[in-house]
Design a protein around this motif. Structure first.
Motif, PDB file in Angstrom:
ATOM      1  N   TYR A 153       0.838  -1.192   0.000  1.00 50.60           N
ATOM      2  CA  TYR A 153       0.000   0.000   0.000  1.00 50.60           C
ATOM      3  C   TYR A 153       0.883   1.257   0.000  1.00 50.60           C
ATOM      4  CZ  TYR A 153      -3.311  -3.453   1.794  1.00 50.60           C
ATOM      5  OH  TYR A 153      -4.062  -4.570   1.981  1.00 50.60           O
ATOM      6  N   THR A 154       0.252   2.302  -0.447  1.00 51.54           N
ATOM      7  CA  THR A 154       0.879   3.630  -0.305  1.00 51.54           C
ATOM      8  C   THR A 154       0.400   4.173   1.032  1.00 51.54           C
ATOM      9  OG1 THR A 154       0.873   3.993  -2.684  1.00 51.54           O
ATOM     10  CG2 THR A 154       1.129   5.930  -1.262  1.00 51.54           C
ATOM     11  N   VAL A 155       1.320   4.256   2.007  1.00 55.58           N
ATOM     12  CA  VAL A 155       0.931   4.591   3.365  1.00 55.58           C
ATOM     13  C   VAL A 155       1.478   5.954   3.773  1.00 55.58           C
ATOM     14  CG1 VAL A 155       0.847   2.148   4.035  1.00 55.58           C
ATOM     15  CG2 VAL A 155       2.965   3.451   4.344  1.00 55.58           C
ATOM     16  N   TYR A 156       0.867   6.481   4.813  1.00 53.60           N
ATOM     17  CA  TYR A 156       1.405   7.664   5.500  1.00 53.60           C
ATOM     18  C   TYR A 156       1.341   7.379   7.000  1.00 53.60           C
ATOM     19  CZ  TYR A 156      -3.443   9.019   6.538  1.00 53.60           C
ATOM     20  OH  TYR A 156      -4.728   9.036   7.003  1.00 53.60           O
ATOM     21  N   TYR A 157       2.194   8.118   7.745  1.00 56.43           N
ATOM     22  CA  TYR A 157       2.394   7.809   9.168  1.00 56.43           C
ATOM     23  C   TYR A 157       1.884   8.967  10.033  1.00 56.43           C
ATOM     24  CZ  TYR A 157       5.488   4.263   7.232  1.00 56.43           C
ATOM     25  OH  TYR A 157       5.996   3.230   6.506  1.00 56.43           O
ATOM     26  N   VAL A 158       1.330   8.561  11.157  1.00 55.86           N
ATOM     27  CA  VAL A 158       0.807   9.524  12.151  1.00 55.86           C
ATOM     28  C   VAL A 158       1.327   9.098  13.528  1.00 55.86           C
ATOM     29  CG1 VAL A 158      -1.238  10.497  13.233  1.00 55.86           C
ATOM     30  CG2 VAL A 158      -1.250   9.983  10.783  1.00 55.86           C
ATOM     31  N   ILE A 159       1.834  10.079  14.309  1.00 56.42           N
ATOM     32  CA  ILE A 159       2.296   9.794  15.678  1.00 56.42           C
ATOM     33  C   ILE A 159       1.415  10.545  16.676  1.00 56.42           C
ATOM     34  CG2 ILE A 159       4.671   9.356  14.979  1.00 56.42           C
ATOM     35  CD1 ILE A 159       5.408  12.145  15.918  1.00 56.42           C
ATOM     36  N   SER A 160       1.334   9.983  17.875  1.00 55.20           N
ATOM     37  CA  SER A 160       0.524  10.581  18.948  1.00 55.20           C
ATOM     38  C   SER A 160       1.042  10.101  20.305  1.00 55.20           C
ATOM     39  CB  SER A 160      -0.953  10.205  18.782  1.00 55.20           C
ATOM     40  OG  SER A 160      -1.123   8.793  18.891  1.00 55.20           O
ATOM     41  N   GLY A 161       0.555  10.752  21.358  1.00 53.89           N
ATOM     42  CA  GLY A 161       0.930  10.374  22.722  1.00 53.89           C
ATOM     43  C   GLY A 161       1.925  11.345  23.328  1.00 53.89           C
ATOM     44  N   PRO A 162       2.632  10.942  24.392  1.00 54.36           N
ATOM     45  CA  PRO A 162       3.607  11.813  25.054  1.00 54.36           C
ATOM     46  C   PRO A 162       4.688  12.283  24.088  1.00 54.36           C
ATOM     47  CG  PRO A 162       3.140   9.893  26.425  1.00 54.36           C
ATOM     48  CD  PRO A 162       2.476   9.647  25.119  1.00 54.36           C
ATOM     49  N   GLY A 163       5.030  13.555  24.185  1.00 53.37           N
ATOM     50  CA  GLY A 163       6.022  14.154  23.307  1.00 53.37           C
ATOM     51  C   GLY A 163       5.436  14.646  22.016  1.00 53.37           C
ATOM     52  N   LEU A 171       7.220  17.882  21.023  1.00 55.05           N
ATOM     53  CA  LEU A 171       8.655  17.641  21.103  1.00 55.05           C
ATOM     54  C   LEU A 171       9.121  16.844  19.877  1.00 55.05           C
ATOM     55  CD1 LEU A 171      11.325  17.789  22.680  1.00 55.05           C
ATOM     56  CD2 LEU A 171      10.627  15.694  23.882  1.00 55.05           C
ATOM     57  N   PHE A 172       8.270  15.913  19.439  1.00 51.73           N
ATOM     58  CA  PHE A 172       8.609  15.090  18.274  1.00 51.73           C
ATOM     59  C   PHE A 172       7.598  15.342  17.152  1.00 51.73           C
ATOM     60  CE2 PHE A 172      10.222  12.629  21.933  1.00 51.73           C
ATOM     61  CZ  PHE A 172      11.541  12.507  21.551  1.00 51.73           C
ATOM     62  N   SER A 173       8.083  15.081  15.950  1.00 44.81           N
ATOM     63  CA  SER A 173       7.218  15.126  14.744  1.00 44.81           C
ATOM     64  C   SER A 173       7.690  14.033  13.776  1.00 44.81           C
ATOM     65  CB  SER A 173       7.289  16.512  14.083  1.00 44.81           C
ATOM     66  OG  SER A 173       8.622  16.811  13.672  1.00 44.81           O
ATOM     67  N   ILE A 174       6.912  13.731  12.738  1.00 51.41           N
ATOM     68  CA  ILE A 174       7.249  12.664  11.796  1.00 51.41           C
ATOM     69  C   ILE A 174       6.899  13.124  10.381  1.00 51.41           C
ATOM     70  CG2 ILE A 174       5.000  11.495  11.967  1.00 51.41           C
ATOM     71  CD1 ILE A 174       6.550   8.841  11.766  1.00 51.41           C
ATOM     72  N   VAL A 199       3.032   5.098  16.789  1.00 51.53           N
ATOM     73  CA  VAL A 199       3.056   5.357  15.336  1.00 51.53           C
ATOM     74  C   VAL A 199       2.009   4.459  14.673  1.00 51.53           C
ATOM     75  CG1 VAL A 199       4.431   5.399  13.228  1.00 51.53           C
ATOM     76  CG2 VAL A 199       5.505   5.906  15.453  1.00 51.53           C
ATOM     77  N   ARG A 200       1.213   5.052  13.778  1.00 49.33           N
ATOM     78  CA  ARG A 200       0.208   4.291  13.018  1.00 49.33           C
ATOM     79  C   ARG A 200       0.437   4.511  11.510  1.00 49.33           C
ATOM     80  NH1 ARG A 200      -4.263   2.450  15.915  1.00 49.33           N
ATOM     81  NH2 ARG A 200      -4.309   3.147  18.095  1.00 49.33           N
ATOM     82  N   ALA A 201       0.178   3.450  10.756  1.00 49.14           N
ATOM     83  CA  ALA A 201       0.314   3.520   9.277  1.00 49.14           C
ATOM     84  C   ALA A 201      -1.083   3.401   8.647  1.00 49.14           C
ATOM     85  CB  ALA A 201       1.212   2.389   8.789  1.00 49.14           C
ATOM     86  N   TYR A 202      -1.401   4.330   7.690  1.00 49.98           N
ATOM     87  CA  TYR A 202      -2.709   4.368   7.030  1.00 49.98           C
ATOM     88  C   TYR A 202      -2.541   4.301   5.509  1.00 49.98           C
ATOM     89  CZ  TYR A 202      -4.545   5.921  11.531  1.00 49.98           C
ATOM     90  OH  TYR A 202      -4.882   6.008  12.838  1.00 49.98           O
TER      91      TYR A 202
END
Length: 868
Positions: A153-163, A171-174, A199-202
């Motif tokens: 698949y053609t995916v994109y990433y999303v981060i969440s939670g502390p930081g 504090l962090f980004s992706i 980190v989640r992949a969609y």
């Protein structure tokens, strides 16, 4: 996927990055239900070297052996979605490696071959590391994460939670396309040492999540940015002169950096080099380094300290502080006198005077037992003239004279005074200090002085007035003579003496009496005053020791005695005597009975007492007993003792002793006055209702019934005549005479005497019957001999009743005097029978024993009343 990521994060925290000698993950097909001991797989650890390995699992349902074999430790179920756990491998170089084990199963398929099967690589990166306090520019790339689903698949990433969405936010980004994780600003490890986000992949097309979420662990690498800090107290104390190595206290410190790094390894150090104290570099224990710590030289020591991390590396961070050590005092300094000797002077005869202050110096702590001084006179005070105290404020010694000096006897006194502390000396070889004191006694003009101060003179108590009994003179201490001294009597309570002014001769002016109240223990004091030509004076005491002479005879102490009768037993009476003279003119006494008619006797004669008892049976009453008592020298006199025999209650005569229950004789005796009163009433009635022509009687028997006229028809009055008796004024020895069996009256007094002898009721009756009326006399002249005989009989009876009533109104020890008429409300005193008297118990049949002791008079009356 969530569970596997959680275990991955748990182990990755402990691991550092290194090239792997084992696979990153293993996928194994297993049955849905795994029994205990089931071999899941085996990890090949041979590529990690031959050094000793440490292996462990993140799942307690599984265990791993040293050779890499993984088995089930208990019954376990594997869900359809699979199950993941981690294997941690640590070698001798402290490098940590992690193997992710993924368990899958297909329904109905069981595999227990334990064959290691590799699967395609999933996105499971090791923990990321970032440096705290990193320098700009920002953002900085950290690590790339990628999902295996990006192949399909053609995916994109999303981060969440502390930081990211939680503190610390942003504090962090992706990069959503590439999966590059970036840090956007510096971070403080002491605030956030580890951050875990998700980190989640969609799928870009339908935004469907193509893989399970992955938890990313970011460890913040420590930087030595915190200097160690002192904690706990910095004030300490230790005894002065303590031995080297004595522990003073512990210096505590802490560091906020990572405790697993060298950044928190602290070393302690004393900055100066005086060799007074030392400190353990690692534990921080502060100790003494010398034995010469002297509180008197320096009471407080300030110790500069340094603590440095990096195990004391010069590049490490450090802090400094000062510890305060106070030296505690010991008594290592004795008090020292300010001078090597002292001198003082005092007037003679002075007493209770402070003559000198002795200052001392003590270097020990003020107002403690180590400093407070105590003084002792070690020499020169054998006569007890001195006393030395301590001034509590100044610590000085206060030397006082408490007993006066006589210049003529002592002109100089040399003392030796020692000063000590309350506490014992320690830590020193010094001794207690001693100082000499030279005291000079100054001469003063003194007054006369009696020698001796108390003169004792013995004299007999019967010396004549004016007898010279001695001389009492005083001496002038300065001249040692009695010239010019005059004497005066100052105190003489009984005025028994006089003193000659010029010579001091003592003479008697009265009769000395050793038994007088002024004499105490046979001595009598006279105070004499002596005055010299300079008007100075002194006093002396003359003690007259009065010698006894036999001028007193024994005297009975208590002359009224009671002899108690208790339970029909007669007690005893003790006669005690005393003689005011002393031995040998007093006891033991001699007791003799006087004229006592043999009724009494003396027994149990002792030094000063004798027991008096009846020698025969005596009735109750009062008795006088003559006694002669003589002292040891045979001098004495006859004395009379009054003895009362009575019934006692609690050792005292009962006031109602005669009010006990009456017997037959007593009852008749008490009824006799009542019968006489009734007879008197009948006589009055007879006299008032009988005409003169009917007074004549048929005979002169005196004991017959008389017939009188009546005032109304058919009425007839009779009166009984009591037998006549001999009346002698006191009813003593009264009797009734018999002649040929007929009662015969005996006359002893005239009519006039009989009429006037009574009192009270009796007197009234006599007056009413025998009044000097002319009518009655005229009629009496007409009476014949028989009528006169009867009239004289009535007169005799009236006289008898008058005296009997008078007798019953008197108090007497020999009769029943307590049954007199009383005013209303009189309840009696101590009466056993109450206020009614003897009549209250007439119905009692008990015998009246007390009547046996009423005396001969009442016995005669009882015998008359009971004769038949």
């Amino acid at each position: 996927m969530v569970q596997a990521s959680f275990y991955s994060v748990l182990f990755i925290v402990l691991c550092g990055y290194a090239e792997s000698c084992i696979p990153h993950s293993i996928t194994v097909d297993v049955p849905e239900e795994i029994p205990p001991g089931y071999v899941v797989c085996k990890v090949n650890l041979e590529q990690c070297g031959t050094e000793e390995l440490l292996v462990a699992t993140s799942d307690p349902d599984f265990k791993v052996q040293v050779d890499g074999t993984v088995t089930a430790s208990r019954f376990t179920r594997v869900p359809l979605r699979g199950r993941t756990f981690m294997i941690l491998v640590q070698d001798g170089t402290s490098l940590n490696r992690v193997v992710e084990v993924i368990l899958t199963h297909k329904a109905g398929k069981v595999s227990n071959n334990g064959v290691l099967r590799r699967s395609k690589r999933r996105w499971s990166p090791l923990p990321f590391l970032i440096r705290e306090n990193d320098k700009p520019p920002f953002p900085k790339d950290v690590e790339i994460v990628g999902s295996d689903s990006s192949v399909n698949y053609t995916v994109y990433y999303v981060i969440s939670g502390p930081g990211v969405t939680e503190d610390p936010v942003d504090l962090f980004s992706i990069n959503p396309k590439t999966g590059m994780v970036r840090v956007n600003r510096p971070v403080d490890r002491e605030q956030y040492s580890q951050i875990i986000f998700q980190v989640r992949a969609y799928n870009e097309q339908n935004r469907f999540e193509t893989d399970r979420p992955l938890y990313i662990t970011v460890n913040v690498q420590d930087e030595n940015d915190n200097a160690p800090e002192f904690t706990g107290p910095m004030d300490f104390s230790v005894l002065e002169q303590s031995n080297a190595g004595t522990q003073v206290g512990i210096i505590n410190a802490t560091d906020r950096d990572d405790p697993t790094t060298i950044h928190t390894k602290i070393r302690h150090k004393i900055l100066n080099n005086q060799n007074i104290f030392s400190i353990d570099p690692r534990s921080g224990m502060l100790s003494t380094a010398t034995t010469v710590l002297d509180r008197e030289a320096q009471a407080v020591h300030f110790v500069p300290l340094e603590i440095r991390d990096m195990d004391g590396d010069p590049k490490g961070l450090f802090s400094t502080a000062t510890a305060t050590v106070t030296l505690l005092d010991i008594n290592d300094n004795p008090p020292v006198f300010s001078s090597t000797s002292y001198k003082a002077s005092i007037d003679e005869n002075a007493a209770d005077v402070m003559v000198l202050r002795l200052p001392v110096d003590d270097k020990d702590l003020v107002n403690t037992p180590n400093w407070r001084a105590q003084y002792f006179i070690t020499k020169g005070n054998e006569t007890g003239n001195f006393r030395i105290d301590t001034d509590p404020k100044t610590n000085e010694g206060l030397l006082r004279v408490v007993k006066p000096f006589d210049y003529e006897k002592t002109k100089n006194a040399k003392l030796e005074v020692t000063a000590q502390n309350e506490a014992k000396l320690e830590g020193t070889n010094a001794k207690w200090a001693t100082v000499p004191v030279d005291l000079t006694v100054r001469d003063v003009d003194e007054g006369p002085e009696f020698r001796p101060q108390n003169l004792v003179i013995s004299v007999k108590e019967d010396v004549p007035k004016g007898t010279s009994i001695g001389t009492y003179t005083a001496i002038d201490p300065d001249t040692d003579t009695s010239k010019g001294i005059r004497y005066y009597k100052q105190s003489d309570p009984a005025l028994w003496t006089e003193i000659v002014e010029a010579t001091g001769e003592i003479r008697t002016t009265g009769t000395l009496d050793r038994e007088a109240t002024f004499v105490k223990n046979g001595t009598y004091n006279v105070t004499v005053k002596a005055i010299d030509e300079t008007k100075k004076s002194s006093t002396g005491t003359i003690t007259l020791r009065i010698e006894d002479v036999n001028d007193n005879v024994p005297e009975v102490i208590k002359k009224d005695l009671i002899l108690c009768e208790t339970n029909q037993k007669l007690g005893t009476a003790i006669v005690e005597a005393q003689d005011r003279d002393g031995p040998p003119f007093s006891a033991p006494f001699t007791f003799q009975l006087g004229s006592a008619d043999g009724k009494w006797q003396l027994t149990d004669i002792k030094n000063t007492s004798a027991v008096l008892v009846p020698a025969q049976d005596l009735p109750k009453g009062q008795y006088e007993v003559p006694l002669t008592i003589k002292d040891l020298q045979g001098q004495g006199k006859e004395q009379t003792v009054n003895v009362k025999i009575c019934h006692c209650v609690k050792e005292a005569c009962s006031s109602q002793d005669s009010s006990r229950v009456l017997g037959r004789l007593g009852f008749l005796a008490l009824l006799l006055p009542l019968l006489l009163l009734a007879l008197l009433a009948l006589l009055l009635m007879f006299t008032c209702t009988t005409k003169k022509d009917k007074i004549l009687m048929d005979d002169a028997s005196g004991g017959m019934l008389l017939k009188s006229n009546t005032e109304g028809p058919g009425d007839e009055v009779s009166a009984g005549i009591v037998p006549s008796s001999v009346v002698d004024g006191s009813l003593k020895g009264s009797h009734v005479g018999k002649t040929n069996g007929t009662l015969q009256p005996t006359w002893t007094q005239s009519l006039g005497a009989g009429a006037g002898a009574g009192a009270g009721v009796g007197a009234g009756v006599g007056t009413g019957i025998y009044s000097n009326s002319g009518v009655l006399k005229e009629e009496m002249d007409q009476l014949d001999y028989a009528g006169q005989f009867n009239l004289h009989t009535w007169k005799t009876n009236g006289r008898f009743l008058d005296q009997k009533l008078t007798y019953f109104f008197t108090e007497d020890e020999d009769r029943y005097a307590n049954d007199l008429l009383r005013t209303y409300g009189y309840e009696g005193q101590g009466s056993l029978a109450g206020s009614v008297g003897c009549c209250s118990e007439m119905g009692d049949d008990q015998g009246l024993g007390f009547l046996d002791s009423l005396g001969p008079k009442f016995r005669t009356l009882a015998d008359v009343c009971t004769k038949k």
